[in-house]
Design an enzyme around this catalytic site. Structure first.
Site, mmCIF file in Angstrom:
data_model
loop_
_atom_site.group_PDB
_atom_site.id
_atom_site.type_symbol
_atom_site.label_atom_id
_atom_site.label_comp_id
_atom_site.label_asym_id
_atom_site.label_seq_id
_atom_site.Cartn_x
_atom_site.Cartn_y
_atom_site.Cartn_z
ATOM 1 N N ASP A 95 0.634 -1.331 -0.048
ATOM 2 C CA ASP A 95 0.125 0.051 -0.056
ATOM 3 C C ASP A 95 0.857 1.262 -0.099
ATOM 4 O OD1 ASP A 95 -2.178 2.036 0.532
ATOM 5 O OD2 ASP A 95 -2.858 0.721 2.064
ATOM 6 N N GLY A 107 -1.861 -4.960 -1.616
ATOM 7 C CA GLY A 107 -1.780 -3.349 -1.834
ATOM 8 C C GLY A 107 -2.986 -2.920 -0.825
ATOM 9 N N HIS A 108 -3.421 -1.735 -1.217
ATOM 10 C CA HIS A 108 -4.306 -1.057 -0.158
ATOM 11 C C HIS A 108 -5.617 -1.967 -0.020
ATOM 12 C CE1 HIS A 108 -6.130 2.463 1.741
ATOM 13 N NE2 HIS A 108 -7.256 2.322 0.825
ATOM 14 N N PHE A 109 -5.935 -2.597 -1.187
ATOM 15 C CA PHE A 109 -7.481 -3.302 -1.122
ATOM 16 C C PHE A 109 -6.938 -4.809 -0.844
ATOM 17 C CE2 PHE A 109 -8.441 0.259 -3.690
ATOM 18 C CZ PHE A 109 -9.441 0.853 -3.109
#
Length: 323
Positions: A272, A298-300
């Protein structure tokens, strides 16, 4: 008389056989409970939520981030629902929940948290585990600040409560979004809610060739369906403009964590670039007993590593006897 006894024995044997076959089927196949799709009406709005699992079991409340909705958890819900009662909400102004006109309603994280808490109260859920991602953190921590005793545990997934997780540039972005009321700044934030920005600056932003195919296009297609009008996009603009209020409250949230020492599982996508992994490690300053896992995501991360996150959650809750 003997005939009745014989019939009772036959019926009892048949029921025992059915029960045995059902248990055998459940152990042989993974059959998750069905997810239902529901609304709660309150004040002048309707809030949408997904629900699965037995209400007599501990509840996990899944709080989504930007620019998504409870749809983020469509794959995670069935993995948890066999052992837990699971609720995933759509924030006011997101997903299938009511989108009040932002020219008449000022969207803030206080507003989102108030309505989410009302939904939980309406469903008569007293205690619960909170799963927080992105925008879910400022909603969840506001709820926790109101009454920490209702929170059985925290599951923290790329959900900031420390400046360590934000680069100086990212911190400056949020401060400027709050303080700069010029049209130029507004138009810049508005551009972040465009189709291109949602796909390439959100979902695909921190992916590389090794995990590029882990993001389902269903995710951004669903999100964009609720960002088709200027009013829908203005709702998200107002939340960006309010986001610095969360940074200001970080010390309060950190103090609450230190004082209450909630059971905490941190599962964080280490790739992320918006909420970096240092924000995950910073939790250990105040929650030294928290369980931390940095994931190759990552972020998701819940989109990319659903099974891994589900396993961490189930093992963590079982270890802490939340079952």
């Amino acid at each position: 008389m003997m005939k009745n006894v014989f019939l009772m024995l036959v019926v009892t044997s048949f029921l025992a056989s059915c029960s045995s076959k059902l248990k055998q089927t459940e152990s042989q196949f993974y059959l998750p409970p069905a997810t239902s799709y529901n609304y709660v009406a309150m004040d002048s709005v309707k809030l949408f939520y997904r629900e699965a699992g037995d209400r007599n079991k501990p509840t996990i409340v899944l709080l989504h981030g930007y620019p998504s909705s409870s749809h983020s958890y469509r794959n995670l819900i069935p993995m948890l629902a066999k052992r837990y009662h699971v609720i995933a909400t759509d924030n006011l102004g997101s997903g299938y929940s009511t989108h009040l006109d932002p020219s008449n309603t000022k969207y803030t994280f206080d507003l989102l948290a108030d309505y989410t808490q009302k939904l939980i109260n309406t469903l008569q859920i007293k205690n619960y585990v909170i799963y927080m991602q992105d925008f879910g953190a400022p909603v969840g921590y506001r709820m926790m600040m109101h009454d920490p005793t209702r929170i059985d545990a925290l599951i923290i997934q790329n959900a900031n409560a420390y400046l360590d997780g934000l680069t100086p540039e990212r911190q400056a972005f949020f401060k400027t979004a709050q303080s700069d009321t010029s049209k130029t700044e507004h138009d810049f934030i508005y551009s972040l809610t465009s189709k291109d920005a949602i796909i390439n600056k959100q979902y695909l932003f921190d992916l590389d060739s090794t995990n590029f195919n882990t993001q389902s296009p269903d995710a951004w297609t669903h999100d964009l369906a609720f960002l088709t009008t200027e009013k829908d996009r203005e709702i998200q603009v107002q939340l960006f403009q309010d986001y610095n209020s969360n940074l200001i409250r970080y010390p309060d949230w950190q103090r609450m964590l230190r004082e209450n020492q909630p059971k905490a599982l941190i599962v964080w996508g280490k790739k992320d670039l918006k909420f970096n992994y240092k924000g995950a490690e910073a939790y250990l300053q105040d929650l030294p007993n928290a369980e931390l896992h940095l994931l190759d995501a990552g972020h998701f991360a819940a989109e990319e590593k659903t099974r891994e996150i589900a396993q961490f959650i189930l093992e963590f809750l079982d270890k802490h006897d939340i079952k």
